[in-house]
Design a protein around this motif. Structure first.
Motif: not given
Length: 366
Positions: A281-282, A314-317, A326-327
């Motif tokens: 969501w973030v 990152l959103r697709s992980t 990871d970020f």
């Protein structure tokens, strides 16, 4: 502003010396002269008995040469030379209150002085009754949580020193006042969440004045969070509590868990916004709102364009718990700092407002 004229008396309990330590008082009351005797009225004597938990047949103040000495009649007779500080304080307050006419004001410094915790609660109850019946007023100072607990919220003012003067807060909770006096936060509300990321998101979403008054505790799975809330409430643990579950918990799941624990989900159980884990969501908020995206770029000192591409990857992980890590690895940021950094940038998101409002309602009503 002009105030109406009224009778005012002042009692400083912390500055009253024990009669046994005053040689002049002993000499004055051991002489042949007759003292002026002022008995407490029956209502004041009954209040004395209720405050200190023993039966007083009579209480008198003998004044000789302007120097008062208390005399008590219980199962035996004795004077101020042989009584405890609680008795002396109660007599000082009650006799001063009796001297005041209707509409009078009694000022008391450190009202808890000499009273044990249970007596402090009885003291406030009895004084409230007496001043209500006799149309008088008491203004007192205190550093006692027991006195504060016994006072109604509308009767409390928190006075705090600031560099340019003082700040006055009306109706503070007991823990809010004690936090100020102790110098460290004393939580007034416990919020149970699923994990450390949710804890940081909820903490960042709250205004600073509320963060100091709330304890946020990660527990585990959604079912475990609801179970912990039930245990907290049933065991009467430290203050009120609520829970905030992740957004991927469905309303049906929440209601089923709440019903199994005999909880009212509408009052004590909330969900984070969205229908996905909070990390996802973030990222969605960062990707869809330029304000939040640009705030993250500024805070992390990154270029906005490449940052957007990274956030999209990152959103697709599918391993949403790994997103903050990871970020951090991608940009050489401390792994402990990364969750704070990305949650702080969306802290004022309107979808988090229901949580802010719910916490505020508990704190304002505590």
């Amino acid at each position: 502003m002009r105030f109406p004229k009224r009778a005012i008396d002042f009692v400083s309990l912390s500055r009253i010396l024990p009669p046994a330590e005053l040689g002049a008082l002993r000499r004055r009351h051991s002489g042949a002269s007759s003292p002026e005797i002022t008995p407490l009225t029956a209502p004041a004597t009954e209040a004395m008995s209720a405050i200190l938990g023993q039966s007083y047949n009579s209480v008198e103040v003998h004044t000789n040469g302007g120097m008062p000495l208390a005399h008590c009649e219980t199962a035996s007779s004795y004077t101020g030379f042989d009584m405890g500080s609680g008795e002396a304080s109660a007599i000082a307050i009650l006799s001063a209150l009796e001297r005041l006419p209707v509409g009078g004001l009694l000022l008391i410094e450190e009202i808890e002085h000499g009273f044990h915790p249970e007596a402090q609660k009885h003291l406030i109850r009895e004084l409230t009754r007496l001043i209500s019946e006799r149309k008088k007023q008491i203004v007192c100072t205190t550093h006692s949580e027991y006195i504060l607990d016994a006072l109604p919220r509308e009767g409390r003012l928190l006075l705090e020193r600031e560099p340019d003067g003082h700040r006055v807060s009306a109706g503070p909770t007991t823990r809010q006042a004690m936090s100020s006096m102790i110098g460290t936060p004393q939580p007034e509300l416990t919020v149970y969440v699923e994990d450390a990321f949710a804890e940081k998101l909820v903490r960042q979403a709250l205004p600073g004045e509320h963060r100091l008054r709330v304890r946020i505790v990660p527990i585990g799975s959604g079912a475990d969070v609801v179970r912990q809330l039930r245990n907290h409430l049933r065991a009467g643990l430290d203050g009120p509590a609520i829970c905030v579950l992740d957004g991927d918990v469905t309303q049906n799941q929440l209601e089923a868990w709440s019903n199994a624990q005999d909880l009212d989900s509408t009052d004590s159980c909330l969900r984070l916004p969205g229908e996905s884990p909070p990390e996802t969501w973030v990222l969605d908020a960062l990707l869809t709102d330029d304000q939040y995206h640009e705030e993250l770029a500024r805070s992390a000192r990154l270029e906005a364009g490449p940052l957007a591409a990274t956030l999209q990857r990152l959103r697709s992980t599918s391993a949403h718990h790994d997103i903050p890590r990871d970020f951090a690895l991608r940009y050489g940021i401390d792994e402990e700092l990364a969750p704070y950094l990305i949650t702080a940038c969306v802290a004022d998101h309107p979808d988090l407002q229901p949580i802010r409002d719910h916490v505020a309602s508990y704190l304002n009503g505590a």
